[in-house]
Write an enzyme that holds these catalytic residues in place. Structure first.
Site, short mmCIF file in Angstrom:
data_model
loop_
_atom_site.label_atom_id
_atom_site.label_comp_id
_atom_site.label_asym_id
_atom_site.label_seq_id
_atom_site.Cartn_x
_atom_site.Cartn_y
_atom_site.Cartn_z
CE LYS A 172 -74.72 -24.07 68.94
NZ LYS A 172 -76.37 -24.06 68.77
CE LYS A 187 -69.63 -20.77 63.49
NZ LYS A 187 -70.37 -20.56 64.60
#
Ligand code: NDP
Length: 295
Positions: free
Chosen positions: A170, A239
């Site tokens: 991811k 992030k």
């Protein structure tokens, strides 16, 4: 099956909504009003704490900003581990980091449960329509069990490897999304400044080899239109890119393109408000170039 869902944010809410029919669902959210509001419009119980949510559940799903947020919910008298049933699954759909997930997996295993990292891709629309791609990191047995739990919001469920590999997949995916956003916006700003209308530039790009998901969907639907919907915070994309950069660094892979993109995101975060959407980074590129990419 009794399933609990913790974290009713922008994507957690539509994911949980898909579980409300097939399973007996319990929800918990840090800001309790959001859980109460969810239960008013869906068939779901509201838990007063993570412990209460875990109690009696065969599967507990978390979807929070970071792995550190998930780890912080494990402990204490009201923590997940205080309520986790023997043999229960903790499925973490956060876009988290592999190292923290391996620590969480060890704690869950010690408590008699099993852990899978299961981040998702496909956005809030994909969650609402049940077509998310779910990338699972776990052992084989846990994968087979987790697949059945995530199925209502998934179009595709893939086993990437052991714990942490879902999060690795991811993070790299989102770092590449960020690279495409920055590069496409820079290219389009250059073309608009050269006198090519933005809509024409996007149309020709999408019939040529420089196209991507960003140029085919995100820019036509959200930037050319000036719609700028807020579906995924820029802070979260930053992030994710940071996780990919740390992973590459840990593994000794040089990633200068990703690193520069990380810098572009950092500049955009400083220029924009904390709740800014990820695509609003394009506004900073437009502003520097002195043009707008609009239809
Ligand atoms: P949001 O910022 O919209 O929501 C975050 C959720 O986590 C809220 O329910 C919030 O509760 C809760 N939360 C935040 N901090 C804590 C904490 N310290 N302890 C407990 N609960 C906390 O995020 P998203 O829903 O957009 O994203 C969730 C995860 O999914 C992220 O990892 C993101 O990267 C990932 N993701 C998001 C996508 C999207 O399109 N939005 C797409 C794919 C992945 P509260 O209501 O109290 O603020």
């Amino acid at each position: 099956m009794r399933v609990s869902f913790l974290g009713l944010g922008a994507i957690g809410q539509p994911m949980a909504a898909r579980l409300a029919g097939p399973f007996e669902l319990t929800v918990w959210n840090r800001t309790a009003e959001r859980a109460d509001e969810f239960a008013r419009s869906h068939r779901a119980h509201v838990a007063g704490s993570p412990r209460e949510a875990a109690t009696g559940a065969q599967a507990v799903i978390t979807c929070l900003p970071t792995s550190a947020d998930v780890e912080a919910l494990l402990d204490g008298p009201d923590g997940i581990l205080a309520g986790l049933e023997a043999g229960a699954l903790l499925i973490d759909c956060t876009s988290g980091d592999p190292a923290t997930s391996r620590r969480i997996a060890a704690r869950v295993q010690q408590a008699g449960g099993a852990f899978a990292d299961a981040p998702v891709s496909g956005g809030t629309n994909g969650a609402a329509s049940g077509t998310l791609t779910v990338m699972i990191g776990s052992d084989d047995v846990t994968f087979s069990r987790a697949r059945e739990v995530v199925r209502p919001f998934a179009g595709r469920v893939e086993h990437m490897g052991p714990v942490g590999t879902g999060h690795a997949m991811k993070a790299v995916n989102n770092a590449l999304l960020a690279v495409n956003i920055a590069a496409t916006a820079e290219g389009l700003a250059t073309l608009v400044k050269a006198g090519v209308p933005a809509a024409k530039a996007v149309e020709v790009l999408n019939a040529s080899s420089g196209r991507s998901f960003v140029s085919e969907h995100l820019i036509p639907e959200r930037v050319l239109t000036g719609a700028w919907p807020r579906t995924f915070r820029l802070a979260l994309l930053d992030k994710d890119t940071g996780i990919a950069l740390s992973l590459a660094d840990e593994l000794g892979v040089e990633v200068p393109v990703m690193a520069v993109t990380g810098d572009v995101l950092a500049v955009a975060r400083r220029a924009l408000e904390p709740e800014a959407d990820y695509l609003e980074a394009i506004k900073v590129i437009e502003s520097q170039a002195g043009v707008e990419i609009r239809g």
